[in-house]
Design an enzyme around this catalytic site. Structure first.
Site, short mmCIF file in Angstrom:
data_model
loop_
_atom_site.label_atom_id
_atom_site.label_comp_id
_atom_site.label_asym_id
_atom_site.label_seq_id
_atom_site.Cartn_x
_atom_site.Cartn_y
_atom_site.Cartn_z
N CYS A 101 41.90 51.86 8.96
CA CYS A 101 42.27 51.55 10.28
C CYS A 101 40.90 51.76 11.25
O CYS A 101 40.94 51.27 12.41
CB CYS A 101 43.23 52.71 11.05
SG CYS A 101 42.41 54.38 10.77
N THR B 66 32.78 54.70 13.20
CA THR B 66 33.83 56.06 13.22
C THR B 66 33.43 56.66 14.53
O THR B 66 34.60 57.69 15.05
CB THR B 66 33.14 57.13 12.22
OG1 THR B 66 32.07 57.53 12.20
CG2 THR B 66 33.77 56.51 10.57
N LEU C 85 32.18 54.53 17.43
CA LEU C 85 32.47 53.41 18.07
C LEU C 85 33.90 52.96 18.41
O LEU C 85 34.50 52.98 19.24
CB LEU C 85 31.76 52.15 17.73
CG LEU C 85 30.10 51.97 18.12
CD1 LEU C 85 29.55 50.82 17.57
CD2 LEU C 85 30.09 51.92 19.51
N GLU D 148 65.77 73.02 5.52
CA GLU D 148 65.25 73.70 6.61
C GLU D 148 64.64 75.12 6.40
O GLU D 148 63.88 75.61 6.90
CB GLU D 148 66.10 73.91 7.89
CG GLU D 148 66.73 72.49 8.56
CD GLU D 148 67.94 72.76 9.50
OE1 GLU D 148 67.39 72.58 10.47
OE2 GLU D 148 68.99 73.07 8.80
C1 LIG Z 1 38.46 61.38 11.96
C2 LIG Z 1 36.93 61.64 12.18
C3 LIG Z 1 36.66 63.19 12.11
C4 LIG Z 1 35.11 63.61 12.27
N1 LIG Z 1 35.02 64.71 12.16
C5 LIG Z 1 33.69 65.26 12.39
C6 LIG Z 1 33.16 66.62 12.21
O1 LIG Z 1 34.00 67.48 11.66
N2 LIG Z 1 32.11 66.81 12.42
C7 LIG Z 1 31.08 66.00 13.08
O2 LIG Z 1 30.03 66.48 13.42
N3 LIG Z 1 31.47 64.79 13.37
C8 LIG Z 1 32.87 64.50 13.03
N4 LIG Z 1 33.22 63.21 12.94
C9 LIG Z 1 32.21 61.94 13.85
C10 LIG Z 1 31.48 61.45 12.69
O3 LIG Z 1 30.31 62.26 12.33
C11 LIG Z 1 30.62 60.24 13.63
O4 LIG Z 1 31.63 59.22 14.20
C12 LIG Z 1 29.58 59.45 12.45
O5 LIG Z 1 28.77 60.16 12.08
C13 LIG Z 1 29.05 58.24 13.53
O6 LIG Z 1 28.44 57.65 12.47
P1 LIG Z 1 28.92 55.76 12.30
O7 LIG Z 1 28.00 55.30 11.32
O8 LIG Z 1 30.36 55.70 12.14
O9 LIG Z 1 28.63 55.35 13.84
P2 LIG Z 1 29.04 54.04 14.88
O10 LIG Z 1 30.34 54.33 15.00
O11 LIG Z 1 28.92 53.00 13.78
O12 LIG Z 1 28.10 54.14 15.70
C14 LIG Z 1 27.77 55.12 16.56
C15 LIG Z 1 26.80 55.00 17.69
O13 LIG Z 1 25.36 54.76 17.19
C16 LIG Z 1 24.49 53.81 17.51
N5 LIG Z 1 23.93 53.81 16.19
C17 LIG Z 1 24.05 54.03 14.83
N6 LIG Z 1 23.12 53.72 14.07
C18 LIG Z 1 22.12 53.37 14.78
C19 LIG Z 1 20.92 53.23 14.62
N7 LIG Z 1 20.24 53.21 13.25
N8 LIG Z 1 19.84 53.06 15.56
C20 LIG Z 1 20.47 53.17 16.90
N9 LIG Z 1 21.56 53.22 17.15
C21 LIG Z 1 22.44 53.57 16.05
C22 LIG Z 1 25.40 52.59 17.75
O14 LIG Z 1 24.76 51.88 18.64
C23 LIG Z 1 26.60 53.46 18.34
O15 LIG Z 1 26.54 53.54 19.72
C24 LIG Z 1 34.42 62.54 12.91
C25 LIG Z 1 34.69 61.29 12.95
C26 LIG Z 1 36.15 60.77 12.73
C27 LIG Z 1 36.58 59.61 13.13
S1 FES Z 2 46.02 55.51 9.92
FE1 FES Z 2 45.54 57.58 9.81
S2 FES Z 2 43.56 57.44 8.68
FE2 FES Z 2 44.12 55.40 9.33
#
Ligand SMILES: Cc1cc2nc3c(=O)[nH]c(=O)nc-3n(C[C@H](O)[C@H](O)[C@H](O)COP(=O)(O)OP(=O)(O)OC[C@H]3O[C@@H](n4cnc5c(N)ncnc54)[C@H](O)[C@@H]3O)c2cc1C
Ligand code: FES
Ligand code: FES
Length: 1345
Positions: free
Chosen positions: A77, A272, A274, A1276
């Protein structure tokens, strides 16, 4: 650098097949692509936010640097399809199928009874499958980690783990208590009769039957993709969508050039951060830059003084890199790395860690970030690059606060992160507290580092940062500076705490709430750090003697308990049940642990749920528009802008309803006023769900606020706002009894509500037919007849034109009794108006917002008792928060009052209950129907009596329990023999009395950790309090080939009703289950059905199936007599020849049940289920966390129709109950808006919440003549047994309070969250935090119970 206007081809593989997408839209997720474009519906939608794991698939990619192929699980998702260029995706369909070959993972999860509704199963299979692709013989810890991000609301996880353990190295036999010994060999330790009986089974499946895992059989990485990575495309790839363009450069230079050209465009890595923001906050980025193919961002380099990690590395890779470094370097150099590793274990789930990048994590700067506080104190620096060149900036407090002077420039990207080694005399620690241990965002976290002057305890440098206490990660820089040069001692500790509280200040109204808890954690964490460092200093000082070493304060052994965290432990346990009589024919499946009929189909993804039905011709999608006000007049609704959106076909309002719009007090679509936030006002119909949702944003509704607005029970009482008259039961003379008792205690209990959180959200597909206004409705419901009736009255067409079909439901728990009719009726109006089929699939957010759940309860009690613990008089008054319409609230109040006495015989009783009318979404039926909330008041009252008498609670329970044949408060006679047996067996099986002593010993030795133990008895009445609700019908057809089609009035919700019905039919017709089939529940096959609820579904429908089969068998008797050696097929052929009807309706008129509320007398329930549960926990008094050490349940299932299914129901309900009482907390804004609308904010138990030892036994040799084959309905009852964990927690809290000389009688509040536990264990840290005057600010959330 050219950026072509034409889209490139997106090439990736799914299940070994090449996918070429010529118009890839960056906004399309893999989940949607799989389900809609490829029609691979095994991958499920349940939350859309990466929080539940239902959509887990495996992605395989070749690492451009190491050339190795990486397999990792992801949540589809959150994966944009454009990110998959060159990747291979494996879904559950690619793993194995019923048509080709089952994969061992699929076979084992099904045969180990790890599926109930089956909605979570494909996700579970994929998490396990990915683990096995990487580790064919994983450890149990790896298994636990792999499944940590997959939620299951039905099973309680134990059987899922059991199936996974069969692949593990250490898996061995029944794993009694982790010893590897078989429980049947148990010796002296187990004194209960359960352990001794030879006819007691402990195996629910036969492991030897499982096919072995053969890694050579797995899908290979597509050779074409291998070739692609050998010769990587250097060209920039561009994918243009409707609103967003995805640009993926092939070289680092191009990336920098693109970033300079589009400085506002975010880099997209794991998506995760964005992704959820774009979804929930509606942020739209017209250009996304994907550096997925840039290997420079994945470089890792080790130097003598530190480690540089590429920003593109995933958090899972970071974890491996750090672990490797920790194993290579001396301990003193890896303090920061170990602190990071600690948080990487609990940060999100394995899937999210596989996707999320280090760069994305740092740059997102979430206030809750688990890594940034540690990186900041560890003096990490960020290596930035742009076309202009490179530069380094510190990951400082200014960077974290987003100050422009300390931040990246828009055209810069983060290339890598440098994390220096720690040094001798330097200590780094990480702290974190969340609602539960795993897969939960932290409430507060912290990174702390101290450097001492060599050989001393003088602070040379100190850094402390906190997350969760502000809009960004907060540094306590000033406090740290002021403490430089100080000695590490108690004086410093006191001063540090004061300074920290001053600097890290949190206003009373702070978003996220839990303000006092968070303030307490700020200092509690520092105290833990203080002790940890003290310990380490002592170790360092030994080989390094310094003259003033005496100065280090001694830590008393009792205080050392503050240091340890609760480790994640793999649960173990035994399930015991009585085996069938050895004379029972092999063909007869009754009483045997038969696998769920759909088990294998659940595991392969072939089991079809409502939204898996392929798109039908001209189908349209519907999305709902809901009220944003709690109580208001609707002044105007402007649809014009919404109707202009391309693809939007119509908007359905109340004016379009040809028949009745619900009832006067409970409208399907709001007319002039709204009564709560989340009330449905109108519905958009569009060609796609995306268009329908976009249109919703454009509908403008103006309101005029009305008064009074009531949310809380307290306010409802004040305004005399009730939904129905008071319900009351009374016996004896309560006033007189109070006069004669030794002591009287009065108290209050608050029990929060609960969200059903069925994994499959509400969904319906309405297909209008061309003739006679006929409609086919496919709906996820527990009560299709109610949907049918409601649609009939809404459309004003006769019931006989409407057919409701229910194949299976992805969990209901009471939440799909009333509501599906509303959604069905609104969708049907849309279908009638547009002439098109309508599909309505609720988002998780909408589902949680609209549908209501378990009633929050406020209870007051007054209890009179003798000093020996005998209760003489009990007066309980309960109020439940019913929300804005009646729904089931009156019935819930009645059941609550009828069941309040639980297992106790108290001569003088008065129970009163009222349902409050408030401006919240209407609350409704939920597993246990009032019993789990109400009985918590009764049991809390027992605990209060115990405290006053100075006796353990179990003594008070025993003293007041029903012992002999007796009558309840409503004069229904019953025999409590099985209740007493369950109680005694549970005490025995759990070695309760020994363990009570051990708990006391532990508590004497430990100040900061306390243990608690509790045993709870249960008398649970099943059924509805009306005979007509116990009727049931079935229709059994025998076809000429001998195959049999069974249809009955029950719905398959995961509880295995269809499996049990075929077991009944198989016994009655004396044919194997393989001859029998159930297709669906349909109102056309069995009319006028009753909701599948109240634990009696299998009972009453079983009787109806039995009746139909007996009728058929009677008709066949002459033929069988004539040819006794003949086969079933021959008899059927002969019967057909002789014109004997091979179809019969079975009917059960129902158990007698009535209740006369005027007299307060009746026989409302057909029978009782008895049980007892003992739980032991350990709490951390400094953080409020707890671990569940052990639970033993003994349940009276009489002669179980299917012990695997019944044990599954008990375990699943128990874990759900544990959630209710410990972690599941609904948060409302002061304006009545539900905040907790997804798995991030609302924490249902995860696999790591299962008690470390979890034993369930069905009471042997118990009988009940009334029911089908003397079985009992267990749907239940197990829910309430979850309260044993709650009372074990309160027992531990009471021990802490006693030691601290604080009053033992404290207000009981459920759930016993870490916040409640921490604040109840008051100490010098809770005393030092600032308290706010509630009158001076508006809190972030309100308590509605
Ligand atoms: C279900 C869920 C549970 C989570 N639980 C936790 C938790 O328990 N603890 C916690 O700390 N975090 C948690 N998170 C958050 C997670 O750690 C962050 O969403 C994740 O680390 C972001 O990384 P990404 O690669 O997905 O970033 P993206 O979503 O791809 O990007 C995020 C941002 O970073 C910028 N960016 C990315 N890379 C670069 C780069 N190299 N240079 C400049 N800009 C950059 C992008 O421009 C964007 O604005 C959770 C997230 C989810 C979805
Ligand atoms: S539908 Fe729940 S994690 Fe994707
Ligand atoms: S079986 Fe897991 S959610 Fe139903």
């Amino acid at each position: 650098m050219p950026c072509p206007s034409r889209s490139d081809e997106l090439v990736f593989f799914v299940n070994g097949r090449k996918v070429i997408e010529r118009n890839a839209d960056p906004e399309v997720t893999l989940l949607s692509f799989l389900r809609k474009n490829l029609r691979l519906t095994g991958t499920k939608y349940a939350c859309g936010r990466g929080g539940c794991g239902a959509c887990t698939v495996m992605v395989s990619k070749r690492d451009p640097t190491s050339q190795e192929i990486r397999h990792f699980s992801v949540t589809a998702c959150l994966v944009p399809i454009c990110s998959l260029y060159g990747a291979a995706v494996t879904t559950v369909e690619g793993v194995g199928s019923m048509k080709t070959r089952l994969h061992p993972v699929q076979e084992r999860i099904a045969k180990s009874h790890g599926t109930q509704c089956g909605f979570c199963t494909p996700g579970m299979v994929m998490s396990m499958y990915t683990l096995l692709r990487n580790h064919p013989q994983p450890s149990e810890e790896q298994l636990l980690e792999a499944l940590g991000g997959n939620l299951c609301r039905c099973t309680g996880y134990r059987p899922i783990l059991a199936s996974g353990k069969t692949f593990c190295l250490e898996s061995n036999g029944c794993q009694q208590k982790g010893t590897g010994k078989c429980c049947l060999d148990l010796g002296e330790n187990d004194s209960s009769s359960l352990g001794r009986k030879s006819d007691i089974c402990t195996e629910l499946f036969v492991k030897e039957e499982f096919q072995p895992l053969d890694p050579t059989q797995e899908l290979i990485f597509p050779p074409e993709l291998l070739r692609m990575t050998e010769n990587p495309e250097k060209r920039t790839l561009t994918f243009h969508g409707e609103r967003v363009t995805w640009i993926s450069p092939g070289t680092f230079k191009d990336l920098l050039e693109l970033k300079a050209k589009h400085p506002e465009a975010p880099l997209i890595l794991g998506n995760t951060s964005l992704g959820p923001a774009m979804r929930s906050k509606g942020c739209l980025h017209p250009i996304l830059l994907s550096p997925a193919r840039i290997s420079e961002l994945n470089v890792v380099s080790k130097t003598n003084d530190g480690l540089t990690i590429g920003a593109g590395c995933s958090l899972a890779q970071v974890k491996d890199i750090l672990a490797e470094r920790v194993s290579e370097l001396p301990e003193e150099k890896t303090q920061t790395y170990r602190a990071l590793l600690k948080h990487l274990k609990s940060l999100a789930s394995q899937q999210i860690r596989n996707m999320a990048s280090l760069g994305g994590h740092i740059i997102s700067r979430h206030s809750y970030s688990d890594l940034n506080p540690i990186l900041a104190v560890g003096n990490a620096t960020l290596n930035l690059t742009s076309e202009e060149g490179t530069r380094r900036i510190p990951l400082s407090e200014h960077f974290l606060a987003g100050l422009a002077s300390a931040d990246l420039k828009p055209e810069e990207i983060l290339e890598s992160v440098y994390i220096p080694h720690s040094q001798k005399w330097e200590f780094v620690s990480a702290f974190r507290q969340a609602q539960c241990q795993q897969n939960a965002l932290p409430d507060v976290n912290a990174g702390m580092r101290v450097l001492f002057k060599e050989g001393t305890d003088i602070i040379e440098d100190l850094s402390i940062t906190y997350g969760g206490v502000g809009a960004a990660t907060v540094s306590a820089h000033k406090s740290c500076q002021q403490l430089l040069g100080r000695q590490w001692d108690e004086l410093m500790l006191d001063e540090a705490c004061r300074r920290l509280l001053d600097e890290v200040s949190l206003p009373g109204w702070a978003p996220g709430g839990r303000v006092e808890f968070k303030r307490t954690l700020v200092v509690s964490f520092f105290f833990k750090f203080y002790l940890q460092v003290l310990q380490e200093l002592k170790k360092l000082i030994k080989p390094f003697p310094v003259p003033n070493s005496r100065r280090y304060p001694e830590i008393s052994d009792r205080f050392l308990s503050a240091l340890e965290d609760f480790p994640g432990t793999v649960p173990q346990g035994v399930q015991r049940y009585q085996s069938v009589d050895s004379h029972q024919p092999l063909q007869d499946p009754v009483g045997r642990p038969v696998m769920h009929l759909s088990g294998l189909k659940h595991a392969t993804g072939e089991a079809e749920f409502c939204d898996d039905i392929p798109m039908v011709d001209k189908e349209l999608c519907m999305a709902l528009v809901t009220s944003t006000r709690a109580y208001a007049k609707i002044i105007s609704i402007d649809l014009s802008e919404a109707l202009e959106i391309p693809g939007v076909v119509d908007v359905i309002t109340a004016k379009d309803i040809p028949g009745t719009n619900g009832t006067e007090d409970d409208k399907l679509l709001a007319v002039d006023e709204v009564l709560c936030v989340g009330q449905i006002i109108c519905a958009v119909v569009a060609e796609t769900d995306v268009q329908a949702k976009r249109a919703i944003e454009k509908i403008k509704i103006t309101y005029e606020e009305l008064e009074p607005i009531i949310f809380t029970i307290k306010d409802a009482i004040k305004h005399n706002s009730f939904l129905c008259p008071e319900k009351k039961l009374e016996q004896g003379n309560i006033e007189e009894a109070f006069e004669k008792v030794d002591q009287i205690v009065e108290g209050e209990v608050h029990v929060g509500g609960q969200e059903h959180f069925y994994m499959e959200t509400q969904r319906v597909l309405v297909i209008p037919k061309t003739e006679d206004k006929e409609l086919d409705i496919y709906v996820s419901t527990q009560d299709p007849a109610h949907v049918q009736k409601t649609v009939s009255s809404t459309l004003n067409i006769p019931i006989n034109r409407i057919t409701c079909h229910v194949k299976r439901v992805g969990g209901g728990f009471g939440g799909k009794i009333g509501r599906p009719a509303v959604f069905g009726a609104i969708a049907a109006v849309g279908a009638l108006k547009t002439g098109h089929p309508i599909r309505l699939v609720l988002d998780r957010e909408d589902d949680m917002l609209i549908t209501g759940g378990r009633h929050p309860l406020f209870g007051k009690y007054k209890v009179g008792f003798m000093n020996n613990g005998r209760i003489k008089a009990l007066d309980i008054e309960c109020f439940i928060n019913g929300g804005c319409t009646l729904d089931d609230s009156e019935l819930v109040t009645e059941f609550l009052i009828l069941k309040l006495e639980n297992a106790y015989k108290i001569r003088n009783l008065r129970f009163r209950g009222r349902a409050c009318l408030t401006n919240l979404p209407s609350n409704t039926a939920f597993r246990g129907f009032g019993f789990p909330q109400g009985t918590l008041v009764t049991e809390s009252c027992i605990t209060a009596v115990a405290a006053k008498c100075g006796l353990p609670p179990e003594k008070i329970r025993e003293k007041n329990m029903y012992r002999t044949v007796d009558k309840t408060i409503y004069k229904q006679a019953f025999n409590p023999e099985s209740l007493v047996r369950c109680w005694n067996e549970c005490l025995d099986a759990s070695s309760f009395h020994n363990r009570r002593k051990q708990v006391e010993e532990f508590n004497k030795k430990n100040y900061w950790k306390k243990r608690g133990i509790a045993v709870i008895p249960m008398k649970f009445s099943v059924g509805f309090a009306a005979t007509s609700y116990h009727q049931a019908a079935a229709l059994v057809h025998i076809y000429t080939d001998g195959s049999v089609l069974v249809t009955h009035g029950g719905n398959e919700l995961g509880q295995g009703i269809h499996t049990k019905m075929l077991q009944v039919a198989s016994r009655e017709l004396k044919i194997p289950m393989s001859h029998l089939h159930i297709c669906e529940t349909s109102t056309a096959m069995v009319p006028n059905t009753i909701a599948t609820a109240a634990s009696v579904g299998a009972d009453i429908n079983g009787k109806a199936v039995q009746n139909a089969c007996q009728i058929l068998l009677k008709r066949l008797e002459p033929i069988i007599k004539k040819n006794p050696e003949g086969t079933w097929e021959e008899w059927i052929e002969a019967a057909f020849e002789q014109r004997i009807s091979l179809s019969a309706t079975g009917y059960f008129r129902g158990y007698k049940a009535f209740m006369d509320w005027e007299k307060g007398e009746g026989d409302p329930f057909p029978y009782y289920v008895y049980g007892a549960a003992c739980s032991e926990v350990e709490i951390d008094c400094l953080t409020g966390a707890h671990k569940k050490i052990r639970t033993d349940i003994v349940m009276d299932a009489c002669c179980s129709l299917n012990p695997a299914i019944d044990i599954g129901q008990i375990e699943g309900a128990f874990i759900q109950g544990m959630g209710l009482y410990t972690t599941e907390e609904l948060k409302y804004s002061p304006e009545g808006v539900l905040y907790s609308r997804g798995p991030d904010e609302y924490k249902i138990p995860t696999i790591s919440d299962v008690p470390e030892e979890f034993n369930v036994s069905l009471l042997p040799s118990s009988q009940t003549p009334l029911t089908i084959y003397s079985s009992k309905g267990l749907g239940e009852s197990g829910m309430f047994l979850g309260s044993s964990v709650f009372f074990a927690i309160t027992d531990a809290v009471a021990a802490a309070r006693k030691e601290r000389d604080i009053a033992e009688d404290f207000t009981v509040k459920s759930p016993a969250t870490p916040e409640w536990v921490r604040m109840a264990c008051a100490d010098r840290f809770t005393e030092m935090i600032p308290r706010d005057d509630p009158k001076t600010f508006k809190p972030w959330s309100i308590t509605v119970a």
